[in-house]
Enzyme design. Structure first.
Site, mmCIF file in Angstrom:
data_model
loop_
_atom_site.group_PDB
_atom_site.id
_atom_site.type_symbol
_atom_site.label_atom_id
_atom_site.label_comp_id
_atom_site.label_asym_id
_atom_site.label_seq_id
_atom_site.Cartn_x
_atom_site.Cartn_y
_atom_site.Cartn_z
ATOM 1 N N GLU A 69 -65.372 -93.190 36.696
ATOM 2 C CA GLU A 69 -64.129 -93.269 37.478
ATOM 3 C C GLU A 69 -63.320 -91.972 37.471
ATOM 4 O O GLU A 69 -62.466 -91.764 38.329
ATOM 5 C CB GLU A 69 -63.246 -94.407 36.954
ATOM 6 C CG GLU A 69 -62.663 -94.191 35.576
ATOM 7 C CD GLU A 69 -61.820 -95.386 35.124
ATOM 8 O OE1 GLU A 69 -60.643 -95.166 34.783
ATOM 9 O OE2 GLU A 69 -62.332 -96.520 35.110
ATOM 10 N N HIS A 103 -58.683 -99.636 38.266
ATOM 11 C CA HIS A 103 -57.981 -99.442 36.995
ATOM 12 C C HIS A 103 -56.495 -99.788 37.138
ATOM 13 O O HIS A 103 -55.618 -99.038 36.712
ATOM 14 C CB HIS A 103 -58.133 -97.996 36.517
ATOM 15 C CG HIS A 103 -58.093 -97.878 35.014
ATOM 16 N ND1 HIS A 103 -58.955 -97.079 34.300
ATOM 17 C CD2 HIS A 103 -57.293 -98.468 34.097
ATOM 18 C CE1 HIS A 103 -58.678 -97.159 33.012
ATOM 19 N NE2 HIS A 103 -57.671 -98.010 32.864
ATOM 20 N N ARG A 121 -63.241 -100.629 28.975
ATOM 21 C CA ARG A 121 -63.576 -99.238 29.238
ATOM 22 C C ARG A 121 -64.867 -99.206 30.040
ATOM 23 O O ARG A 121 -65.832 -99.929 29.743
ATOM 24 C CB ARG A 121 -63.748 -98.454 27.938
ATOM 25 C CG ARG A 121 -62.531 -98.467 27.042
ATOM 26 C CD ARG A 121 -61.352 -97.752 27.648
ATOM 27 N NE ARG A 121 -61.492 -96.304 27.534
ATOM 28 C CZ ARG A 121 -60.628 -95.435 28.044
ATOM 29 N NH1 ARG A 121 -59.597 -95.863 28.731
ATOM 30 N NH2 ARG A 121 -60.818 -94.137 27.891
#
Length: 328
Positions: A263, A295, A234
């Site tokens: 993000e 991601h 994360r």
């Protein structure tokens, strides 16, 4: 069951449709769930959301008022959900925690190898017709000490992969798994001990109030000089400003990120026509020893199929009056 799916990504919709097989009435929206888009769920008994969606208390209250009773997060992380507020309202919340630990672990190793062997620079040189090797001397993973922060399902798979590379393994976790010690010689230590010894650190801890900015100036300053840091967990676990300072000083020798603390609003969208307003992110991209992916660690056919299957299984369970497979 009527289901409203927010933040639908084009590549995931076919997997969701195939898993659903028309059992539930599903309405897909590309828009993220916000206080402005919550009315789109009117008439739906369940909603499905992703990482960029807003599930704060006011939005959850709107969902409840519109008749929503179930929330399915198509991801392992649920830090964007105000769970106490959801429980107060009576909303049932589930997530998808185990879609594919292999996808994330393999991506972490891909980042390690790409950084260790300077693949980003090698590709740039070759495309410029420069075949000199002077700047491309790398290092082997074999024999290196790798610290795994958060040794859950993903960390366990990573341990197995790196054991095959011949790495010495250290781990930090609130619940040590003795089986990993027996199988892969993984030694559980404290975070300071891990930082002092590891040549490479890979982060797989969830984001909580306790782990936010876990990797700050103090922790990064305790790394072995020139160490490599990989974060596929994360984004908020790493303090970006602290990472930039560690890169500038040389304390951090390599940085591989698949997640980024800011993000939201940046990843999962095409911004080729937009100026990059995030100065910290822009600064990260100037370092040749930094490799960032947007991601995509989970982005395999196998993982997408597993996410869709688990999501639909949750809807099936709720429709039949049963708990979903992974309710919170």
């Amino acid at each position: 069951m009527n289901v409203t799916v927010f933040s639908t990504l084009a590549f995931e919709r076919p997997f969701l449709e195939q898993a659903n097989a028309a059992r539930h009435q599903v309405q897909f929206y590309e828009a993220a769930l916000t206080d402005q888009t919550a009315p789109l769920a009117q008439g739906a008994l369940a909603v499905s959301v992703f990482g960029a969606d807003d599930l704060s208390a006011p939005v959850l209250a709107q969902l409840w008022a519109h008749g929503v009773r179930y929330v399915l997060v198509r991801a392992a992380g649920t830090d964007q959900v105000d769970l106490p507020a959801a429980h107060r309202l009576g909303l049932r919340v589930a997530h998808v925690p185990d879609y594919s630990p292999h996808a994330i672990a393999e991506h972490a190793v891909a980042l390690m190898l790409a950084l260790a062997r300077h693949l980003r620079l090698a590709d740039q040189q070759l495309r410029a017709n420069d075949f000199c090797l002077d700047q491309l001397i790398g290092f082997e993973l074999h024999g290196k000490t790798v610290g795994i922060v958060g040794v859950g399902h993903i960390g366990a798979v990573l341990a197995r992969i790196l054991h095959g590379f011949g790495c010495r393994l250290l781990g930090v976790d609130v619940q040590p798994n003795p089986d990993l010690t027996q199988r892969y010689d993984l030694q559980y230590v404290t975070l300071p001990e891990l930082c002092a010894q590891a040549d490479i650190i890979s982060v797989h801890t969830p984001l909580t109030a306790q782990t936010r900015h876990l990797l700050d100036d103090q922790v990064l300053g305790s790394l072995k000089p020139g160490a490599m840091l990989i974060n596929t967990g994360r984004g908020g676990v790493l303090d970006t400003a602290a990472a930039l300072r560690a890169l500038a000083s040389g304390q951090l020798g390599y940085l591989g990120l698949d997640v980024y603390e800011a993000e939201k609003g940046l990843f999962f969208a095409d911004h080729t026509r937009d100026p990059l307003r995030d100065e910290a992110f822009a600064q990260l991209l100037t370092y040749p020893n930094v490799l960032v992916t947007g991601h995509q660690g989970y982005l395999t056919r196998e993982a997408l199929a597993a996410i869709a299957t688990t999501a639909v299984a949750s809807f099936d369970a709720w429709a039949s009056g049963q708990p979903a497979p992974h309710e919170l």
